[in-house]
Each structure stands twice: as structure tokens, then as C-alpha cells.
Design a protein around this motif. Structure first.
Motif, PDB file in Angstrom:
ATOM      1  N   LYS A 194      19.966   4.460  43.760  1.00 31.90           N
ATOM      2  CA  LYS A 194      19.090   3.675  44.626  1.00 31.90           C
ATOM      3  C   LYS A 194      18.508   2.567  43.766  1.00 31.90           C
ATOM      4  CE  LYS A 194      18.069   7.589  47.581  1.00 31.90           C
ATOM      5  NZ  LYS A 194      17.045   8.545  48.030  1.00 31.90           N
ATOM      6  N   GLY A 195      18.956   1.340  44.036  1.00 26.16           N
ATOM      7  CA  GLY A 195      18.566   0.194  43.227  1.00 26.16           C
ATOM      8  C   GLY A 195      19.660  -0.133  42.230  1.00 26.16           C
ATOM      9  N   VAL A 196      19.282  -0.874  41.198  1.00 24.58           N
ATOM     10  CA  VAL A 196      20.187  -1.237  40.114  1.00 24.58           C
ATOM     11  C   VAL A 196      19.517  -0.854  38.803  1.00 24.58           C
ATOM     12  CG1 VAL A 196      21.363  -3.085  41.384  1.00 24.58           C
ATOM     13  CG2 VAL A 196      19.294  -3.604  40.096  1.00 24.58           C
ATOM     14  N   PRO A 197      20.279  -0.727  37.710  1.00 24.43           N
ATOM     15  CA  PRO A 197      19.674  -0.254  36.461  1.00 24.43           C
ATOM     16  C   PRO A 197      18.435  -1.030  36.000  1.00 24.43           C
ATOM     17  CG  PRO A 197      22.030  -0.087  36.271  1.00 24.43           C
ATOM     18  CD  PRO A 197      21.745  -0.792  37.584  1.00 24.43           C
ATOM     19  N   GLU A 198      18.413  -2.349  36.218  1.00 24.69           N
ATOM     20  CA  GLU A 198      17.225  -3.088  35.772  1.00 24.69           C
ATOM     21  C   GLU A 198      16.078  -2.989  36.766  1.00 24.69           C
ATOM     22  OE1 GLU A 198      19.646  -6.231  37.956  1.00 24.69           O
ATOM     23  OE2 GLU A 198      20.135  -4.772  36.422  1.00 24.69           O
ATOM     24  N   SER A 199      16.334  -2.410  37.945  1.00 24.69           N
ATOM     25  CA  SER A 199      15.282  -2.264  38.951  1.00 24.69           C
ATOM     26  C   SER A 199      15.578  -1.068  39.858  1.00 24.69           C
ATOM     27  CB  SER A 199      15.177  -3.553  39.777  1.00 24.69           C
ATOM     28  OG  SER A 199      14.137  -3.460  40.704  1.00 24.69           O
ATOM     29  N   PRO A 200      15.454   0.154  39.320  1.00 30.85           N
ATOM     30  CA  PRO A 200      15.701   1.344  40.140  1.00 30.85           C
ATOM     31  C   PRO A 200      14.690   1.433  41.284  1.00 30.85           C
ATOM     32  CG  PRO A 200      15.588   1.894  37.798  1.00 30.85           C
ATOM     33  CD  PRO A 200      15.116   0.483  37.945  1.00 30.85           C
ATOM     34  N   GLN A 201      15.134   1.982  42.410  1.00 32.29           N
ATOM     35  CA  GLN A 201      14.275   2.091  43.578  1.00 32.29           C
ATOM     36  C   GLN A 201      13.781   3.510  43.832  1.00 32.29           C
ATOM     37  OE1 GLN A 201      13.370  -0.772  45.449  1.00 32.29           O
ATOM     38  NE2 GLN A 201      14.209  -1.619  43.564  1.00 32.29           N
ATOM     39  N   CYS A 202      14.034   4.420  42.911  1.00 30.02           N
ATOM     40  CA  CYS A 202      13.465   5.771  43.018  1.00 30.02           C
ATOM     41  C   CYS A 202      13.330   6.358  41.622  1.00 30.02           C
ATOM     42  CB  CYS A 202      14.296   6.674  43.925  1.00 30.02           C
ATOM     43  SG  CYS A 202      15.710   7.478  43.163  1.00 30.02           S
ATOM     44  N   GLY A 203      12.459   7.326  41.485  1.00 35.19           N
ATOM     45  CA  GLY A 203      12.188   7.932  40.184  1.00 35.19           C
ATOM     46  C   GLY A 203      13.389   8.637  39.583  1.00 35.19           C
ATOM     47  N   PHE A 204      14.200   9.277  40.410  1.00 33.43           N
ATOM     48  CA  PHE A 204      15.368   9.993  39.901  1.00 33.43           C
ATOM     49  C   PHE A 204      16.409   9.019  39.343  1.00 33.43           C
ATOM     50  CE2 PHE A 204      13.635  12.834  43.219  1.00 33.43           C
ATOM     51  CZ  PHE A 204      13.283  13.896  42.410  1.00 33.43           C
ATOM     52  N   SER A 205      16.622   7.911  40.058  1.00 28.04           N
ATOM     53  CA  SER A 205      17.555   6.889  39.564  1.00 28.04           C
ATOM     54  C   SER A 205      17.027   6.269  38.277  1.00 28.04           C
ATOM     55  CB  SER A 205      17.771   5.801  40.624  1.00 28.04           C
ATOM     56  OG  SER A 205      18.471   6.326  41.737  1.00 28.04           O
ATOM     57  N   SER A 206      15.729   6.021  38.229  1.00 20.09           N
ATOM     58  CA  SER A 206      15.106   5.459  37.029  1.00 20.09           C
ATOM     59  C   SER A 206      15.281   6.393  35.828  1.00 20.09           C
ATOM     60  CB  SER A 206      13.621   5.198  37.285  1.00 20.09           C
ATOM     61  OG  SER A 206      12.990   4.701  36.138  1.00 20.09           O
ATOM     62  N   LEU A 207      15.048   7.680  36.037  1.00 18.13           N
ATOM     63  CA  LEU A 207      15.197   8.665  34.959  1.00 18.13           C
ATOM     64  C   LEU A 207      16.640   8.700  34.459  1.00 18.13           C
ATOM     65  CD1 LEU A 207      14.219  11.028  33.197  1.00 18.13           C
ATOM     66  CD2 LEU A 207      14.694  12.530  35.152  1.00 18.13           C
ATOM     67  N   ALA A 208      17.600   8.727  35.380  1.00 15.15           N
ATOM     68  CA  ALA A 208      19.010   8.784  34.981  1.00 15.15           C
ATOM     69  C   ALA A 208      19.394   7.564  34.145  1.00 15.15           C
ATOM     70  CB  ALA A 208      19.906   8.884  36.223  1.00 15.15           C
ATOM     71  N   VAL A 209      18.958   6.388  34.564  1.00  7.79           N
ATOM     72  CA  VAL A 209      19.281   5.155  33.827  1.00  7.79           C
ATOM     73  C   VAL A 209      18.641   5.183  32.444  1.00  7.79           C
ATOM     74  CG1 VAL A 209      18.880   2.662  33.755  1.00  7.79           C
ATOM     75  CG2 VAL A 209      19.702   3.730  35.857  1.00  7.79           C
ATOM     76  N   ARG A 210      17.374   5.599  32.360  1.00  2.90           N
ATOM     77  CA  ARG A 210      16.687   5.641  31.057  1.00  2.90           C
ATOM     78  C   ARG A 210      17.399   6.593  30.104  1.00  2.90           C
ATOM     79  NH1 ARG A 210      11.572   6.231  33.930  1.00  2.90           N
ATOM     80  NH2 ARG A 210      11.612   8.340  33.100  1.00  2.90           N
ATOM     81  N   ASP A 218      18.629  15.307  37.029  1.00  2.00           N
ATOM     82  CA  ASP A 218      18.209  16.558  36.401  1.00  2.00           C
ATOM     83  C   ASP A 218      19.300  17.107  35.477  1.00  2.00           C
ATOM     84  OD1 ASP A 218      19.806  17.004  38.654  1.00  2.00           O
ATOM     85  OD2 ASP A 218      18.849  18.909  39.147  1.00  2.00           O
ATOM     86  N   ILE A 219      20.537  17.001  35.886  1.00  2.00           N
ATOM     87  CA  ILE A 219      21.650  17.501  35.069  1.00  2.00           C
ATOM     88  C   ILE A 219      21.834  16.630  33.827  1.00  2.00           C
ATOM     89  CG2 ILE A 219      24.160  17.868  35.038  1.00  2.00           C
ATOM     90  CD1 ILE A 219      23.854  18.666  38.050  1.00  2.00           C
ATOM     91  N   ILE A 220      21.760  15.301  34.002  1.00  2.00           N
ATOM     92  CA  ILE A 220      21.876  14.385  32.857  1.00  2.00           C
ATOM     93  C   ILE A 220      20.745  14.636  31.855  1.00  2.00           C
ATOM     94  CG2 ILE A 220      21.538  11.940  32.239  1.00  2.00           C
ATOM     95  CD1 ILE A 220      24.355  12.463  33.049  1.00  2.00           C
ATOM     96  N   LEU A 221      19.528  14.819  32.361  1.00  2.00           N
ATOM     97  CA  LEU A 221      18.389  15.067  31.479  1.00  2.00           C
ATOM     98  C   LEU A 221      18.584  16.369  30.709  1.00  2.00           C
ATOM     99  CD1 LEU A 221      15.616  14.276  30.406  1.00  2.00           C
ATOM    100  CD2 LEU A 221      14.607  15.455  32.391  1.00  2.00           C
ATOM    101  N   ASN A 222      19.021  17.420  31.377  1.00  2.00           N
ATOM    102  CA  ASN A 222      19.267  18.700  30.718  1.00  2.00           C
ATOM    103  C   ASN A 222      20.374  18.578  29.670  1.00  2.00           C
ATOM    104  OD1 ASN A 222      18.734  21.546  30.403  1.00  2.00           O
ATOM    105  ND2 ASN A 222      20.730  21.894  31.377  1.00  2.00           N
ATOM    106  N   MET A 223      21.464  17.876  30.013  1.00  2.00           N
ATOM    107  CA  MET A 223      22.550  17.667  29.055  1.00  2.00           C
ATOM    108  C   MET A 223      22.054  16.889  27.838  1.00  2.00           C
ATOM    109  SD  MET A 223      25.795  16.775  31.529  1.00  2.00           S
ATOM    110  CE  MET A 223      26.974  16.596  30.189  1.00  2.00           C
TER     111      MET A 223
END
Length: 173
Positions: free
Chosen positions: A85-101, A148-153
Motif C-alpha cells: 500500500k503506497g510506494v517505498p518512499e511513501s508507504p500508506q500503511c504501517g505494515f508496508s512501511s515496516l517491510a520497506v524499512r 511480520d515474517i520479514i521482520l522475524n526473518m
């Protein structure tokens, strides 16, 4: 400084209004937080525009086979692909933002598509992965999961191993 920030803010707002008034399908590739490649097709909703001057849609509306091909190609062509949701420089949700970071910690090129711009693409991605939520991350053609899976990995050191041979990979400290 304030004038520059104000100008960037106003440009951002005007670009959001342009997106709302048109149908936009796009994909981007990011590395180290910088956009490396972007392609899009926009179909204006302006009824005064003659058909000869309107861009043609590359993906026929309602054609799930073509959308499936796009998803397959995205996943095959991008060592790291995120549907978000959104693009990497401007995610539109917290989960997308976390995954990109998390992914940006590894300095790998990230292919991305904003699923908020095209409901049919969003449904095609869900069908392709058999996964109902977003973001959806694929690494080297394999569906990995969401934030959540990316963060755990990442925490377990598994993500570094998975990304070790992706070009540009030099984990940030």
C-alpha cells in the motif's frame, strides 16, 4: 529551508490530486531508498480529451490472465518484489512501511507496485500468492509473506542469508 519544505509539501498534495482524478498503473524499482526506474500509464478522466490523445492501457480492464502475467513477470524480473500500500518512499500503511524499512537495511534493489492504485491487480496478486493481506514480499521468485515474517526473518538472521546473492546487498549497520 521552510520555503523548500513548503514547496515539496504542496507538490506532494498536487500529485495526490492528480492520481485521484486518473487511473494509474505503475511499477518502480528502488535501491538505497532511491527510485531507480519507474514506468506508468495514465488514462485521464477528462471527457474533453480526444481518444487519439489518450494513452492506451497496456493491460485490458478485466483481463485477469494479463494481470497474472504481469505479477509473474514482476516476481521473475525483480530479485526483491513487494506489493504494498503506497510506494517505498511513501508507504500508506504501517505494515508496508515496516517491510520497506527492513528490506532497505540490506541495500538491495526493491521492485514495488502500489496495490491501492488498481483493485484488479490487488486481486491478481492475492490469487497468485494465495495470501489475503498486504504487503506481499517475493524474494528470488519465492513468496515470503508479509511484514511480520520479514521482520522475524531479519531478527533471526534468515533474511540476510536469503538476500546474500542479491546484487547491491551490503547490510547497513
Amino acid at each position: 529551508m521552510a520555503a523548500a519544505l513548503s514547496s515539496r509539501f504542496l507538490k506532494g498534495i498536487s500529485s495526490l490530486q492528480a492520481v485521484r482524478s486518473s487511473r494509474l498503473a505503475s511499477a518502480s524499482v528502488y535501491q538505497n531508498g532511491m527510485m531507480m526506474m519507474r514506468h506508468s500509464s495514465t488514462v485521464p478522466s477528462d471527457s474533453d480529451t480526444h481518444d487519439d490523445f489518450k494513452p492506451t492501457q497496456k493491460v485490458p480492464s478485466g483481463s485477469t490472465d494479463s494481470l497474472k502475467d504481469i505479477v509473474e513477470n514482476d516476481v521473475k524480473e525483480n530479485p526483491v518484489m513487494i506489493y504494498m500500500k503506497g510506494v517505498p518512499e511513501s508507504p500508506q500503511c504501517g505494515f508496508s512501511s515496516l517491510a520497506v524499512r527492513v528490506l532497505q537495511q540490506y541495500n538491495v534493489p526493491i521492485g514495488a507496485r502500489n496495490i491501492l492504485e488498481d483493485q484488479e491487480l490487488k486481486n491478481a496478486v492475492k490469487s497468485f500468492s494465495h495470501w489475503p493481506t498486504f504487503p506481499q514480499i517475493f524474494i528470488k521468485g519465492e513468496f515470503i509473506g508479509g511484514s511480520d515474517i520479514i521482520l522475524n526473518m531479519h531478527k533471526e538472521g534468515e533474511l540476510e542469508e536469503k538476500l546474500k546473492d542479491v546484487s547491491g546487498n551490503q547490510k547497513s549497520q
